[in-house]
Write a protein that holds these residues in place. Structure first.
Motif, PDB file in Angstrom:
ATOM      1  N   ARG A  15       0.832  -1.216   0.000  1.00 43.34           N
ATOM      2  CA  ARG A  15       0.000   0.000   0.000  1.00 43.34           C
ATOM      3  C   ARG A  15       0.859   1.256   0.000  1.00 43.34           C
ATOM      4  O   ARG A  15       0.540   2.228  -0.684  1.00 43.34           O
ATOM      5  N   ILE A  16       1.921   1.233   0.773  1.00 47.65           N
ATOM      6  CA  ILE A  16       2.832   2.387   0.806  1.00 47.65           C
ATOM      7  C   ILE A  16       3.497   2.553  -0.552  1.00 47.65           C
ATOM      8  O   ILE A  16       3.574   3.666  -1.084  1.00 47.65           O
ATOM      9  N   ALA A  17       3.965   1.456  -1.144  1.00 48.98           N
ATOM     10  CA  ALA A  17       4.598   1.514  -2.467  1.00 48.98           C
ATOM     11  C   ALA A  17       3.624   2.061  -3.496  1.00 48.98           C
ATOM     12  O   ALA A  17       4.000   2.871  -4.353  1.00 48.98           O
ATOM     13  N   PHE A  18       2.369   1.634  -3.433  1.00 47.80           N
ATOM     14  CA  PHE A  18       1.347   2.126  -4.359  1.00 47.80           C
ATOM     15  C   PHE A  18       1.203   3.641  -4.246  1.00 47.80           C
ATOM     16  O   PHE A  18       1.195   4.355  -5.253  1.00 47.80           O
ATOM     17  N   ALA A  19       1.114   4.135  -3.013  1.00 41.73           N
ATOM     18  CA  ALA A  19       0.951   5.578  -2.806  1.00 41.73           C
ATOM     19  C   ALA A  19       2.197   6.337  -3.246  1.00 41.73           C
ATOM     20  O   ALA A  19       2.096   7.367  -3.935  1.00 41.73           O
ATOM     21  N   VAL A  20       3.372   5.845  -2.890  1.00 46.89           N
ATOM     22  CA  VAL A  20       4.618   6.536  -3.234  1.00 46.89           C
ATOM     23  C   VAL A  20       4.808   6.586  -4.741  1.00 46.89           C
ATOM     24  O   VAL A  20       5.184   7.614  -5.293  1.00 46.89           O
ATOM     25  N   LYS A  21       4.520   5.484  -5.442  1.00 45.99           N
ATOM     26  CA  LYS A  21       4.747   5.487  -6.894  1.00 45.99           C
ATOM     27  C   LYS A  21       3.816   6.471  -7.584  1.00 45.99           C
ATOM     28  O   LYS A  21       4.221   7.124  -8.547  1.00 45.99           O
ATOM     29  N   TRP A  22       2.583   6.631  -7.109  1.00 42.27           N
ATOM     30  CA  TRP A  22       1.680   7.581  -7.746  1.00 42.27           C
ATOM     31  C   TRP A  22       2.044   9.022  -7.416  1.00 42.27           C
ATOM     32  O   TRP A  22       2.007   9.890  -8.287  1.00 42.27           O
ATOM     33  N   VAL A  23       2.422   9.275  -6.191  1.00 45.69           N
ATOM     34  CA  VAL A  23       2.860  10.632  -5.835  1.00 45.69           C
ATOM     35  C   VAL A  23       4.124  10.986  -6.613  1.00 45.69           C
ATOM     36  O   VAL A  23       4.227  12.077  -7.194  1.00 45.69           O
ATOM     37  N   ALA A  24       5.082  10.067  -6.667  1.00 46.50           N
ATOM     38  CA  ALA A  24       6.325  10.313  -7.397  1.00 46.50           C
ATOM     39  C   ALA A  24       6.048  10.526  -8.881  1.00 46.50           C
ATOM     40  O   ALA A  24       6.675  11.382  -9.523  1.00 46.50           O
ATOM     41  N   SER A  25       5.108   9.783  -9.439  1.00 44.63           N
ATOM     42  CA  SER A  25       4.764   9.949 -10.853  1.00 44.63           C
ATOM     43  C   SER A  25       4.155  11.314 -11.118  1.00 44.63           C
ATOM     44  O   SER A  25       4.509  11.985 -12.102  1.00 44.63           O
ATOM     45  N   VAL A  26       3.253  11.750 -10.262  1.00 45.05           N
ATOM     46  CA  VAL A  26       2.631  13.072 -10.429  1.00 45.05           C
ATOM     47  C   VAL A  26       3.688  14.172 -10.297  1.00 45.05           C
ATOM     48  O   VAL A  26       3.700  15.137 -11.069  1.00 45.05           O
ATOM     49  N   TYR A  45      14.053  20.318  -9.229  1.00 45.15           N
ATOM     50  CA  TYR A  45      13.632  19.940  -7.876  1.00 45.15           C
ATOM     51  C   TYR A  45      12.470  18.946  -7.933  1.00 45.15           C
ATOM     52  O   TYR A  45      12.411  17.990  -7.150  1.00 45.15           O
ATOM     53  N   LEU A  46      11.552  19.181  -8.848  1.00 50.12           N
ATOM     54  CA  LEU A  46      10.438  18.247  -9.002  1.00 50.12           C
ATOM     55  C   LEU A  46      10.936  16.881  -9.474  1.00 50.12           C
ATOM     56  O   LEU A  46      10.526  15.844  -8.949  1.00 50.12           O
ATOM     57  N   PHE A  47      11.830  16.892 -10.473  1.00 52.05           N
ATOM     58  CA  PHE A  47      12.384  15.630 -10.941  1.00 52.05           C
ATOM     59  C   PHE A  47      13.114  14.892  -9.818  1.00 52.05           C
ATOM     60  O   PHE A  47      12.983  13.676  -9.686  1.00 52.05           O
ATOM     61  N   ILE A  48      13.867  15.614  -9.025  1.00 51.48           N
ATOM     62  CA  ILE A  48      14.591  14.984  -7.918  1.00 51.48           C
ATOM     63  C   ILE A  48      13.611  14.327  -6.939  1.00 51.48           C
ATOM     64  O   ILE A  48      13.817  13.204  -6.491  1.00 51.48           O
ATOM     65  N   GLY A  49      12.526  15.027  -6.637  1.00 54.84           N
ATOM     66  CA  GLY A  49      11.507  14.441  -5.754  1.00 54.84           C
ATOM     67  C   GLY A  49      10.910  13.170  -6.333  1.00 54.84           C
ATOM     68  O   GLY A  49      10.758  12.159  -5.638  1.00 54.84           O
ATOM     69  N   GLY A  50      10.599  13.198  -7.611  1.00 52.35           N
ATOM     70  CA  GLY A  50      10.047  12.021  -8.263  1.00 52.35           C
ATOM     71  C   GLY A  50      11.032  10.871  -8.327  1.00 52.35           C
ATOM     72  O   GLY A  50      10.680   9.707  -8.105  1.00 52.35           O
ATOM     73  N   VAL A  51      12.283  11.189  -8.612  1.00 54.14           N
ATOM     74  CA  VAL A  51      13.323  10.160  -8.705  1.00 54.14           C
ATOM     75  C   VAL A  51      13.555   9.505  -7.345  1.00 54.14           C
ATOM     76  O   VAL A  51      13.679   8.277  -7.249  1.00 54.14           O
ATOM     77  N   ILE A  52      13.591  10.304  -6.305  1.00 51.06           N
ATOM     78  CA  ILE A  52      13.764   9.746  -4.960  1.00 51.06           C
ATOM     79  C   ILE A  52      12.577   8.850  -4.601  1.00 51.06           C
ATOM     80  O   ILE A  52      12.748   7.763  -4.042  1.00 51.06           O
ATOM     81  N   GLY A  75      21.934  11.283  -9.817  1.00 54.12           N
ATOM     82  CA  GLY A  75      23.298  11.805  -9.957  1.00 54.12           C
ATOM     83  C   GLY A  75      23.394  12.818 -11.068  1.00 54.12           C
ATOM     84  O   GLY A  75      24.054  13.869 -10.918  1.00 54.12           O
ATOM     85  N   SER A  76      22.738  12.569 -12.188  1.00 56.99           N
ATOM     86  CA  SER A  76      22.760  13.516 -13.314  1.00 56.99           C
ATOM     87  C   SER A  76      22.121  14.839 -12.935  1.00 56.99           C
ATOM     88  O   SER A  76      22.620  15.909 -13.259  1.00 56.99           O
ATOM     89  N   MET A  77      21.000  14.774 -12.252  1.00 56.34           N
ATOM     90  CA  MET A  77      20.305  16.003 -11.875  1.00 56.34           C
ATOM     91  C   MET A  77      21.083  16.795 -10.836  1.00 56.34           C
ATOM     92  O   MET A  77      21.149  18.029 -10.913  1.00 56.34           O
ATOM     93  N   LEU A  78      21.677  16.100  -9.886  1.00 54.76           N
ATOM     94  CA  LEU A  78      22.486  16.807  -8.890  1.00 54.76           C
ATOM     95  C   LEU A  78      23.704  17.452  -9.531  1.00 54.76           C
ATOM     96  O   LEU A  78      24.086  18.575  -9.178  1.00 54.76           O
ATOM     97  N   ALA A  79      24.306  16.771 -10.502  1.00 52.15           N
ATOM     98  CA  ALA A  79      25.436  17.363 -11.228  1.00 52.15           C
ATOM     99  C   ALA A  79      24.983  18.595 -11.992  1.00 52.15           C
ATOM    100  O   ALA A  79      25.691  19.610 -12.027  1.00 52.15           O
ATOM    101  N   GLY A  80      23.803  18.524 -12.589  1.00 53.48           N
ATOM    102  CA  GLY A  80      23.263  19.680 -13.295  1.00 53.48           C
ATOM    103  C   GLY A  80      22.999  20.862 -12.373  1.00 53.48           C
ATOM    104  O   GLY A  80      23.272  22.010 -12.711  1.00 53.48           O
ATOM    105  N   LEU A  81      22.479  20.576 -11.202  1.00 51.33           N
ATOM    106  CA  LEU A  81      22.245  21.645 -10.227  1.00 51.33           C
ATOM    107  C   LEU A  81      23.552  22.262  -9.746  1.00 51.33           C
ATOM    108  O   LEU A  81      23.651  23.478  -9.576  1.00 51.33           O
ATOM    109  N   ALA A  82      24.553  21.421  -9.533  1.00 55.96           N
ATOM    110  CA  ALA A  82      25.843  21.909  -9.036  1.00 55.96           C
ATOM    111  C   ALA A  82      26.553  22.765 -10.069  1.00 55.96           C
ATOM    112  O   ALA A  82      27.282  23.693  -9.727  1.00 55.96           O
ATOM    113  N   SER A  83      26.333  22.468 -11.339  1.00 62.45           N
ATOM    114  CA  SER A  83      27.046  23.205 -12.389  1.00 62.45           C
ATOM    115  C   SER A  83      26.344  24.501 -12.782  1.00 62.45           C
ATOM    116  O   SER A  83      26.930  25.331 -13.461  1.00 62.45           O
ATOM    117  N   GLY A  84      25.103  24.651 -12.370  1.00 63.59           N
ATOM    118  CA  GLY A  84      24.359  25.787 -12.873  1.00 63.59           C
ATOM    119  C   GLY A  84      24.092  26.863 -11.939  1.00 63.59           C
ATOM    120  O   GLY A  84      23.757  27.930 -12.166  1.00 63.59           O
TER     121      GLY A  84
END
Length: 84
Positions: A15-26, A45-52, A75-84
């Motif tokens: 049930r938790i996985a079901f809720a997390v996957k839908w929240v992460a997808s949105v 930031y939104l992508f990072i939340g979804g990826v986590i 890792g790609s998104m964090l590298a992008g944030l660090a470089s920008g």
């Protein structure tokens, strides 16, 4: 014969996985929309939340492929944030 039994840990985890996957997808869809409209760095930031969230689902399902792709994406998104 029906038994009135409290849900076990596996059912709760599902049930938790079901809720997390839908929240992460949105959240990730919101990240795509933010990218489409040029809303940066909010899109990352939104992508990072979804990826986590999806990494957590992969961990709950013990699915290493889901975990791997989302660790690489994170890792790609964090590298992008660090470089920008």
């Amino acid at each position: 014969m029906a038994f009135d039994v409290a849900p076990g840990p596996a059912l709760r985890r599902d049930r938790i996985a079901f809720a997390v996957k839908w929240v992460a997808s949105v959240v990730q869809i919101a990240g795509y929309a933010a990218t489409a409209f040029g809303v940066t760095p909010l899109n990352l930031y939104l992508f990072i939340g979804g990826v986590i969230g999806w990494f957590a689902v992969g961990a709950m399902w013990q699915d290493r492929a889901i975990m791997l792709i989302h660790v690489v994406a994170l890792g790609s998104m964090l590298a992008g944030l660090a470089s920008g």
